[in-house]
Scaffold this motif. Structure first.
Motif, PDB file in Angstrom:
ATOM      1  N   THR A 278       0.816  -1.206   0.000  1.00 44.18           N
ATOM      2  CA  THR A 278       0.000   0.000   0.000  1.00 44.18           C
ATOM      3  C   THR A 278       0.852   1.259   0.000  1.00 44.18           C
ATOM      4  OG1 THR A 278      -0.147   0.050   2.409  1.00 44.18           O
ATOM      5  CG2 THR A 278      -1.860  -1.155   1.244  1.00 44.18           C
ATOM      6  N   GLN A 279       2.155   1.097   0.017  1.00 46.50           N
ATOM      7  CA  GLN A 279       3.038   2.252   0.009  1.00 46.50           C
ATOM      8  C   GLN A 279       3.045   2.890  -1.373  1.00 46.50           C
ATOM      9  OE1 GLN A 279       5.477   3.246   2.453  1.00 46.50           O
ATOM     10  NE2 GLN A 279       4.628   1.866   3.955  1.00 46.50           N
ATOM     11  N   HIS A 280       3.136   4.209  -1.436  1.00 45.44           N
ATOM     12  CA  HIS A 280       3.366   4.887  -2.702  1.00 45.44           C
ATOM     13  C   HIS A 280       4.860   4.781  -2.997  1.00 45.44           C
ATOM     14  CE1 HIS A 280       3.368   7.725  -5.929  1.00 45.44           C
ATOM     15  NE2 HIS A 280       4.322   8.383  -5.320  1.00 45.44           N
TER      16      HIS A 280
ATOM     17  N   SER B 167       8.098   6.025  -5.009  1.00 43.38           N
ATOM     18  CA  SER B 167       8.597   7.186  -5.739  1.00 43.38           C
ATOM     19  C   SER B 167       9.236   6.743  -7.042  1.00 43.38           C
ATOM     20  CB  SER B 167       9.632   7.921  -4.881  1.00 43.38           C
ATOM     21  OG  SER B 167      10.811   7.144  -4.798  1.00 43.38           O
TER      22      SER B 167
ATOM     23  N   VAL C 148      -2.719   6.346 -12.578  1.00 40.20           N
ATOM     24  CA  VAL C 148      -3.199   5.849 -11.288  1.00 40.20           C
ATOM     25  C   VAL C 148      -2.522   4.509 -11.039  1.00 40.20           C
ATOM     26  CG1 VAL C 148      -5.188   5.053  -9.951  1.00 40.20           C
ATOM     27  CG2 VAL C 148      -5.417   7.029 -11.474  1.00 40.20           C
ATOM     28  N   THR C 149      -1.980   4.324  -9.842  1.00 42.50           N
ATOM     29  CA  THR C 149      -1.342   3.079  -9.454  1.00 42.50           C
ATOM     30  C   THR C 149      -2.314   2.299  -8.570  1.00 42.50           C
ATOM     31  OG1 THR C 149       0.811   4.164  -9.521  1.00 42.50           O
ATOM     32  CG2 THR C 149       0.700   2.062  -8.356  1.00 42.50           C
TER      33      THR C 149
ATOM     34  N   VAL D  14      -3.972   3.138  -5.277  1.00 38.65           N
ATOM     35  CA  VAL D  14      -2.996   3.435  -4.236  1.00 38.65           C
ATOM     36  C   VAL D  14      -2.555   4.889  -4.335  1.00 38.65           C
ATOM     37  CG1 VAL D  14      -0.695   2.884  -3.370  1.00 38.65           C
ATOM     38  CG2 VAL D  14      -2.166   1.066  -4.198  1.00 38.65           C
ATOM     39  N   SER D  15      -2.347   5.353  -5.569  1.00 36.80           N
ATOM     40  CA  SER D  15      -1.889   6.725  -5.762  1.00 36.80           C
ATOM     41  C   SER D  15      -2.265   7.199  -7.157  1.00 36.80           C
ATOM     42  CB  SER D  15      -0.378   6.840  -5.563  1.00 36.80           C
ATOM     43  OG  SER D  15       0.301   6.138  -6.577  1.00 36.80           O
TER      44      SER D  15
ATOM     45  N   SER E 230      -0.934  10.277 -10.055  1.00 37.67           N
ATOM     46  CA  SER E 230       0.138  11.223 -10.311  1.00 37.67           C
ATOM     47  C   SER E 230      -0.033  11.873 -11.679  1.00 37.67           C
ATOM     48  CB  SER E 230       1.505  10.533 -10.236  1.00 37.67           C
ATOM     49  OG  SER E 230       1.622   9.568 -11.257  1.00 37.67           O
TER      50      SER E 230
END
Length: 185
Positions: free
Chosen positions: A79-81, A83, A136-137, A144-145, A147
């Motif tokens: 669930t971490q974004h 980088s 979108v991830t 999840v994120s 960008s």
């Protein structure tokens, strides 16, 4: 073969980078136990104080958490974004951009006039054409994120040329393959 310390980075940073990459690439999955301070000190020939610093850094990054009676375990890394530099390191090591169970969808990509802050960052005139990509991830649980990335317009020209070359090559090789990629117009 035991890992070795390079002198280009501080030893604790090298160990942190190594463990972080194992976590982000999925080699160490959620719930897996990471090496103890004692084991890190032995494996990497570092002091216990340095090993403690390594685990504290990973805890600070929310990649690991202590579990009483178990040790230090990988947390919900899915669930971490991640980088761009995390994805680059992962691709370099594992050949995959995202960890297992995670993927991205490009919502849109095209040439648009660059807003002032984007133009400044890209070194172009405000209003000049730039590529704007929205992505979108996702993981198994959903998004999840999200960008938005900006690139120099020349990349769109390269992409269009690459797509034309691929289509030309497919026509002339007798292949009838389709691609979900489309040139940026």
């Amino acid at each position: 073969m035991a890992p070795e310390i390079e002198r280009s980075l501080p030893p604790y940073r090298q160990v942190v980078n190594h463990l972080r990459e194992q976590i982000l690439s999925g080699e160490l999955a959620e719930g897996d136990v990471v090496p103890s301070e004692r084991q890190l000190a032995t494996d990497w020939s570092i002091s216990r104080a340095t090993a403690t610093k390594v685990l504290n850094e990973l805890r600070h990054e929310h990649l690991v958490a202590p579990r009483q009676g178990v040790g230090t375990v990988v947390t919900a890394c899915r669930t971490q974004h991640h980088s761009p530099s995390d994805r680059f390191r992962s691709a370099d090591v594992s050949g995959r951009i995202y960890p297992p169970g995670q993927y991205a969808k490009i919502l849109s990509a095209g040439l648009v006039p660059a807003p002032e802050r984007v133009a400044l960052a890209l070194g172009i005139e405000e209003g000049a054409q730039a590529v704007c990509r929205r992505r979108v991830t996702y993981n198994e649980s959903g998004p999840v994120s999200a960008s938005t990335s900006w690139f120099a317009a020349e990349l769109a020209e390269c992409r269009t040329g690459a797509a034309r070359n691929r289509a030309h090559s497919q026509r002339h090789s007798g292949c009838d393959r389709s691609s979900d990629r489309t040139p940026l117009e």
